[in-house]
Scaffold this motif. Structure first.
Motif, PDB file in Angstrom:
ATOM      1  N   UNK A 196       0.839  -1.203   0.000  1.00 40.67           N
ATOM      2  CA  UNK A 196       0.000   0.000   0.000  1.00 40.67           C
ATOM      3  C   UNK A 196       0.872   1.251   0.000  1.00 40.67           C
ATOM      4  N   UNK A 197       1.924   1.222   0.822  1.00 43.17           N
ATOM      5  CA  UNK A 197       2.816   2.376   0.885  1.00 43.17           C
ATOM      6  C   UNK A 197       3.440   2.653  -0.485  1.00 43.17           C
ATOM      7  N   UNK A 198       3.849   1.600  -1.167  1.00 46.98           N
ATOM      8  CA  UNK A 198       4.463   1.775  -2.489  1.00 46.98           C
ATOM      9  C   UNK A 198       3.447   2.294  -3.514  1.00 46.98           C
ATOM     10  N   UNK A 199       2.208   1.742  -3.448  1.00 47.90           N
ATOM     11  CA  UNK A 199       1.178   2.201  -4.386  1.00 47.90           C
ATOM     12  C   UNK A 199       0.841   3.668  -4.156  1.00 47.90           C
ATOM     13  N   UNK A 200       0.679   4.040  -2.868  1.00 49.96           N
ATOM     14  CA  UNK A 200       0.366   5.438  -2.557  1.00 49.96           C
ATOM     15  C   UNK A 200       1.525   6.341  -2.949  1.00 49.96           C
ATOM     16  N   UNK A 201       2.755   5.870  -2.716  1.00 45.59           N
ATOM     17  CA  UNK A 201       3.923   6.663  -3.131  1.00 45.59           C
ATOM     18  C   UNK A 201       3.943   6.871  -4.639  1.00 45.59           C
ATOM     19  N   UNK A 202       3.553   5.807  -5.368  1.00 41.99           N
ATOM     20  CA  UNK A 202       3.486   5.947  -6.832  1.00 41.99           C
ATOM     21  C   UNK A 202       2.445   7.000  -7.218  1.00 41.99           C
ATOM     22  N   UNK A 203       1.305   6.976  -6.499  1.00 44.66           N
ATOM     23  CA  UNK A 203       0.269   7.978  -6.749  1.00 44.66           C
ATOM     24  C   UNK A 203       0.818   9.380  -6.464  1.00 44.66           C
ATOM     25  N   UNK A 204       1.518   9.510  -5.330  1.00 44.76           N
ATOM     26  CA  UNK A 204       2.072  10.809  -4.956  1.00 44.76           C
ATOM     27  C   UNK A 204       3.037  11.331  -6.018  1.00 44.76           C
ATOM     28  N   UNK A 205       3.895  10.430  -6.505  1.00 49.64           N
ATOM     29  CA  UNK A 205       4.862  10.851  -7.527  1.00 49.64           C
ATOM     30  C   UNK A 205       4.143  11.271  -8.808  1.00 49.64           C
ATOM     31  N   UNK A 206       3.084  10.520  -9.151  1.00 50.17           N
ATOM     32  CA  UNK A 206       2.314  10.876 -10.357  1.00 50.17           C
ATOM     33  C   UNK A 206       1.644  12.239 -10.175  1.00 50.17           C
ATOM     34  N   UNK A 207       1.068  12.481  -8.962  1.00 48.56           N
ATOM     35  CA  UNK A 207       0.447  13.776  -8.701  1.00 48.56           C
ATOM     36  C   UNK A 207       1.453  14.910  -8.855  1.00 48.56           C
ATOM     37  N   UNK A 208       2.637  14.692  -8.281  1.00 51.91           N
ATOM     38  CA  UNK A 208       3.660  15.724  -8.364  1.00 51.91           C
ATOM     39  C   UNK A 208       4.046  16.005  -9.817  1.00 51.91           C
ATOM     40  N   UNK A 209       4.154  14.935 -10.597  1.00 53.47           N
ATOM     41  CA  UNK A 209       4.483  15.104 -12.017  1.00 53.47           C
ATOM     42  C   UNK A 209       3.388  15.867 -12.748  1.00 53.47           C
ATOM     43  N   UNK A 210       2.106  15.522 -12.453  1.00 52.23           N
ATOM     44  CA  UNK A 210       0.989  16.220 -13.104  1.00 52.23           C
ATOM     45  C   UNK A 210       0.996  17.703 -12.760  1.00 52.23           C
ATOM     46  N   UNK A 211       1.230  18.027 -11.481  1.00 51.53           N
ATOM     47  CA  UNK A 211       1.252  19.435 -11.079  1.00 51.53           C
ATOM     48  C   UNK A 211       2.421  20.161 -11.740  1.00 51.53           C
ATOM     49  N   UNK A 212       3.558  19.488 -11.839  1.00 56.56           N
ATOM     50  CA  UNK A 212       4.708  20.115 -12.510  1.00 56.56           C
ATOM     51  C   UNK A 212       4.400  20.404 -13.974  1.00 56.56           C
ATOM     52  N   UNK A 213       3.686  19.474 -14.621  1.00 61.64           N
ATOM     53  CA  UNK A 213       3.308  19.696 -16.031  1.00 61.64           C
ATOM     54  C   UNK A 213       2.359  20.892 -16.144  1.00 61.64           C
TER      55      UNK A 213
END
Length: 451
Positions: free
Chosen positions: A42-59
């Motif tokens: 779960x921690x890894x999946x949520x971390x993946x979500x967090x990284x994706x969110x950060x990438x989307x906001x950066x875009x």
């Protein structure tokens, strides 16, 4: 219940209990491990979500950055273009961007346009979480994440969501996006079902193996128990033989003392009395007869002393009259007076000591002092008797010359007698010695009988 039935019960009962406990602990451990793995997953999946969110906001920030840095557009035009860009940006099936003033007024919300222009500072999700305040606080902290509950399009069902926001410092805005966690929970549920199925299958396999093992261990346990029973019988016979040998040795010594000491004295006394009688019949001078009777009286006195000494060796009267502490002090005083060796003595026992332990401690002290007198050439002895839990502990240390050969450590008759006396009452005996560093005799005697 017969002996064989008892042996079988003793073999099976602990095995069944141990097997049950081990199986339960193994199952619990597997569940705990599965739970830990799910947490990590779960921690890894949520971390993946967090990284994706950060990438989307950066875009998104990259898309609006030219407008923010433009000096041609007016403030109103720049704000309008940024809002339009954010409202039209999307990703995947349900990804969108939102924007708020730092006061909580909504500026952009593609899925719920009714919120635009409203102040949602006090808005709470169903868990009571002030989600807008949480998102603004994360943005003001330099950008961050916040979890909350929000409606997921197109059905607008409330789901757990995690958002990532940053601050647009030029206008004091907060901009960000969020991803729903329902797919994470679905993946976790699927993984958990697979793990539970694996645990169940492993448990069944373990049960089968355990049943086979139990049968084999029962058979092996029976064989071992029978073998141990034979060894116990052999050990019991050995202890009984030692006890008989100890009794025989003591009786032999008692017999030798009677024959060589008291018997000879009584014969001498009888001879003196007969001699006095013969002289009296022959009408010898009364002084001569009295001399013979006086000599007979001296012999009787020696006989009395011999009897007293033998009685003392069998069971010191001081033990019965004044107790172990006084008897040991008397023994030590006699030793010091005879040898001139200093003895530091400590006695710390508060409970009533059984008779068999008292006599054993007395004999240990007697034998230890005798060995020191004969062999140690010591100048100082420290002798202690104290109570520890349910044991009486005896310790005698000397600063004599010691010895190092194993044969010397175990071959002496006195040491054998000490060891056997302790074994008969369930005690432990230890002897330590090094050449030039003295000798230590340590014994532990149980206050309760050992069965």
């Amino acid at each position: 219940m017969g002996l064989k039935s008892k042996i079988i019960l003793l073999a099976i009962a602990p095995l069944i209990v141990a097997t049950t406990i081990i199986t339960y602990l193994g199952l619990q451990s597997a569940r705990d491990l599965a739970s830990q793995e799910l947490s990590i997953y779960e921690f890894n999946l949520v971390n993946a979500k967090k990284q994706a969110l950060k990438n989307h906001v950066n875009i998104a920030m990259s898309a609006i950055l030219p407008i923010l840095e433009s000096s041609v557009l007016t403030e109103q035009e720049a704000k309008s273009q940024v809002k339009e860009i954010l409202a039209n940006l999307s990703y995947e099936d349900d990804g969108y961007f939102f924007a708020y003033e730092m006061t909580g007024v909504n500026l952009v919300h593609p899925t719920q346009p009714d919120f635009v222009g409203k102040n949602l500072w006090e808005f709470q999700d169903r868990s009571g979480n002030y989600l807008i305040q949480g998102l603004i606080s994360a943005a003001q902290a330099g950008g961050g994440y916040h979890r909350y509950i929000w409606e997921k399009p197109p059905l607008m069902i409330q789901e757990d969501k995690i958002g990532y926001v940053v601050a647009i410092d030029r206008w004091n805005w907060m901009m960000g996006t969020g991803l729903y966690l329902d797919d994470v929970y679905a993946e976790l549920a699927k993984t958990q079902a697979i793990m539970n199925d694996n645990i169940q299958r492993s448990f069944i396999s373990v049960i089968i193996v355990v049943v086979i093992t139990v049968i084999l261990v029962i058979l092996l346990g029976l064989a071992i128990n029978l073998h141990e029973h034979k060894l116990a019988d052999s050990r019991l016979k050995e202890v009984a033989q030692r006890f008989m040998r100890l009794q025989v040795n003591e009786r032999r010594g008692f017999s030798r003392e009677l024959h060589d000491g008291i018997n000879q004295l009584l014969v001498s006394c009888k001879f003196r009395i007969e001699l006095a009688g013969n002289k009296l019949k022959r009408e010898h001078d009364k002084d001569i007869v009295q001399q013979e009777l006086a000599k007979a009286g001296d012999v009787i006195g020696q006989t009395i002393n011999e009897v007293r000494q033998i009685s003392h060796n069998l069971r010191p009267t001081l033990l019965d009259d004044l107790g172990l502490d006084t008897a040991l002090k008397a023994l030590i005083d006699q030793f010091t007076e005879r040898t001139g060796i200093d003895v530091v003595y400590h006695f710390q026992v508060s409970t009533r000591i059984p008779d068999e332990i008292e006599i054993t401690l007395y004999r240990l002290t007697q034998e230890s002092l005798t060995n020191i007198e004969k062999h140690a050439h010591a100048n100082l002895i420290e002798l202690q008797v104290w109570q520890s839990d349910r044991h009486i502990v005896f310790e005698c240390l000397d600063d004599g010359r010691g010895f190092s050969h194993k044969g010397e450590l175990s071959s002496g008759i006195g040491l054998i007698n000490m060891r056997e006396r302790l074994e008969l009452i369930g005690g432990d005996f230890m002897l330590e010695s090094q050449r030039g560093k003295g000798t230590k005799v340590h014994a532990s005697l149980p206050l309760e009988k050992q069965f």
